[in-house]
Design an enzyme around this catalytic site. Structure first.
Site, PDB file in Angstrom:
ATOM      1  N   GLY A  35       0.843  -1.209   0.000  1.00 26.75           N
ATOM      2  CA  GLY A  35       0.000   0.000   0.000  1.00 26.75           C
ATOM      3  C   GLY A  35       0.873   1.251   0.000  1.00 26.75           C
ATOM      4  O   GLY A  35       0.661   2.177  -0.792  1.00 26.75           O
ATOM      5  N   HIS A  36       1.874   1.286   0.904  1.00 24.52           N
ATOM      6  CA  HIS A  36       2.780   2.437   0.919  1.00 24.52           C
ATOM      7  C   HIS A  36       3.544   2.541  -0.406  1.00 24.52           C
ATOM      8  O   HIS A  36       3.778   3.639  -0.912  1.00 24.52           O
ATOM      9  CB  HIS A  36       3.812   2.284   2.039  1.00 24.52           C
ATOM     10  N   ASP A 148      -7.373   5.169   4.983  1.00 25.46           N
ATOM     11  CA  ASP A 148      -7.657   6.036   6.139  1.00 25.46           C
ATOM     12  C   ASP A 148      -8.478   7.234   5.633  1.00 25.46           C
ATOM     13  O   ASP A 148      -7.968   8.353   5.539  1.00 25.46           O
ATOM     14  CB  ASP A 148      -6.352   6.499   6.780  1.00 25.46           C
ATOM     15  N   SER A 184      -0.334  -2.128   8.139  1.00 29.08           N
ATOM     16  CA  SER A 184       0.783  -2.576   8.981  1.00 29.08           C
ATOM     17  C   SER A 184       0.254  -3.462  10.105  1.00 29.08           C
ATOM     18  O   SER A 184       0.972  -4.291  10.646  1.00 29.08           O
ATOM     19  CB  SER A 184       1.512  -1.376   9.582  1.00 29.08           C
TER      20      SER A 184
HETATM   21  O1  PAF Z   1      -1.155   7.324   8.059  1.00 28.38           O
HETATM   22  C1  PAF Z   1      -0.123   7.335   8.759  1.00 28.38           C
HETATM   23  O2  PAF Z   1       0.750   6.495   8.622  1.00 28.38           O
HETATM   24  C2  PAF Z   1       0.057   8.416   9.807  1.00 28.38           C
HETATM   25  O3  PAF Z   1      -1.154   8.761  10.388  1.00 28.38           O
HETATM   26  C3  PAF Z   1       0.773   9.669   9.283  1.00 28.38           C
HETATM   27  C4  PAF Z   1      -0.039  10.371   8.198  1.00 28.38           C
HETATM   28  C5  PAF Z   1       2.135   9.282   8.715  1.00 28.38           C
HETATM   29  C6  PAF Z   1       0.995  10.678  10.413  1.00 28.38           C
HETATM   30  O4  PAF Z   1       1.791  10.131  11.430  1.00 28.38           O
END
Ligand code: PAF
Length: 286
Positions: A35-36, A148, A184
């Site tokens: 996803g990242h 999210d 995660s």
């Molecule tokens: O989505 C996330 O991983 C966190 O909420 C973020 C946007 C990096 C802020 O810490």
């Protein structure tokens, strides 16, 4: 790829390139998954310089949440970033003053519902750290996952309300082959829980199918979704239909909406959402 640990060093490196190069920023808390990586690929397509931050932000975890247990996997994360052609990883040890912040941001109303209702102060912590990171990196664009959805909506509002000159881009949720949204926290699932977890997405799709077959009452759709969850012995923390932009709850689906769910599967608190688009709005693939 550069790994930078201090704000001063990042600023020094970016100062000469800022005016000529387009900077894309992907904020993360590490423990990177596909996803990242999809956010990084999007960043790579859109900008000259891709910066990923890896920082587990204490301010967004409640007192009984998993801040200490949150997986820290920097070496593996850095290897993934390198493979995706990331230019800079910003990996600060601590962003907060030793005796605490004197000034922070507060989300109004948008965090009274959904995850914000269950996690008081969580989104204040998110916007405070994202604002700090934006001030440090000063990107042209920043990319967040749609998984999210409430976070993405709140960050968009922060950008508008605080007149930030940063384009906020949402990237569709990246899923396992069986539909489970990548997270995660999926690594907390036992094999049995992992088998159960895709039911969340199945229920969302079932509700969307019912909507596409003509059911436009939010209450009726939620009733059907809850019945399906009960069949799988899943008690959701919430299952809601809300306007996709304002996050207001709706009675009839007349504007683009999102179905959003949170549920604990074992010790993992999982979230997911999908769009409910009206026929004239383009259907998003999830
Ligand atoms: O989505 C996330 O991983 C966190 O909420 C973020 C946007 C990096 C802020 O810490």
């Amino acid at each position: 790829m550069n790994v930078i640990e201090t704000t001063a060093e990042l600023r020094r490196i970016l100062a000469p390139v800022r005016s000529q190069q387009h900077i894309a920023f992907v904020p993360t808390m590490g423990c990177l998954h596909e996803g990242h990586l999809s956010l990084m690929r999007k960043a790579r397509r859109l900008a000259d310089i891709v910066i990923v931050s890896i920082y587990v932000n204490p301010m967004q975890f409640g007192p009984n949440e998993d801040f200490d247990a949150y997986p820290r996997t920097f070496e593996a994360d850095a290897a993934l970033c390198e493979k995706e052609g990331v230019d800079i990883i910003f990996h600060p040890h601590n962003l907060y003053p030793a005796d605490g912040l004197r000034i922070s941001l507060k989300v109004d109303e948008l965090d009274n519902c959904l995850c914000g209702a269950a996690r008081p102060g969580h989104f204040d912590g998110v916007v405070t750290v994202v604002n700090m990171l934006f001030n440090i990196v000063q990107p042209d664009i920043a990319i967040f996952g749609e998984k999210d959805w409430q976070q993405l909506s709140i960050i968009r509002c922060m950008g508008d309300d605080l007149q930030m000159n940063i384009e906020i881009i949402g990237e569709p949720t990246y899923r396992e082959a069986d539909g489970l949204a990548m997270s995660s926290r999926n690594r907390y699932l036992s094999p049995d829980e992992r088998n159960l977890a895709p039911r969340l997405h199945e229920v969302l799709q079932y509700m969307r199918d019912a909507f596409e077959q003509g059911e436009s009452s939010a209450a009726a759709l939620i009733r059907q979704g809850r019945a399906k969850l009960a069949d799988a012995a899943i008690e959701p923390e919430y299952l809601e239909i809300r306007d996709a932009n304002s996050l207001q709850s709706v009675t009839t689906i007349e504007t683009p909406c999102r179905i959003l769910i949170a549920a604990k599967i074992g010790s993992a608190r999982l979230i997911d959402n999908i769009p409910l688009d009206l026929p004239e709005h383009a259907m998003e693939t999830v």
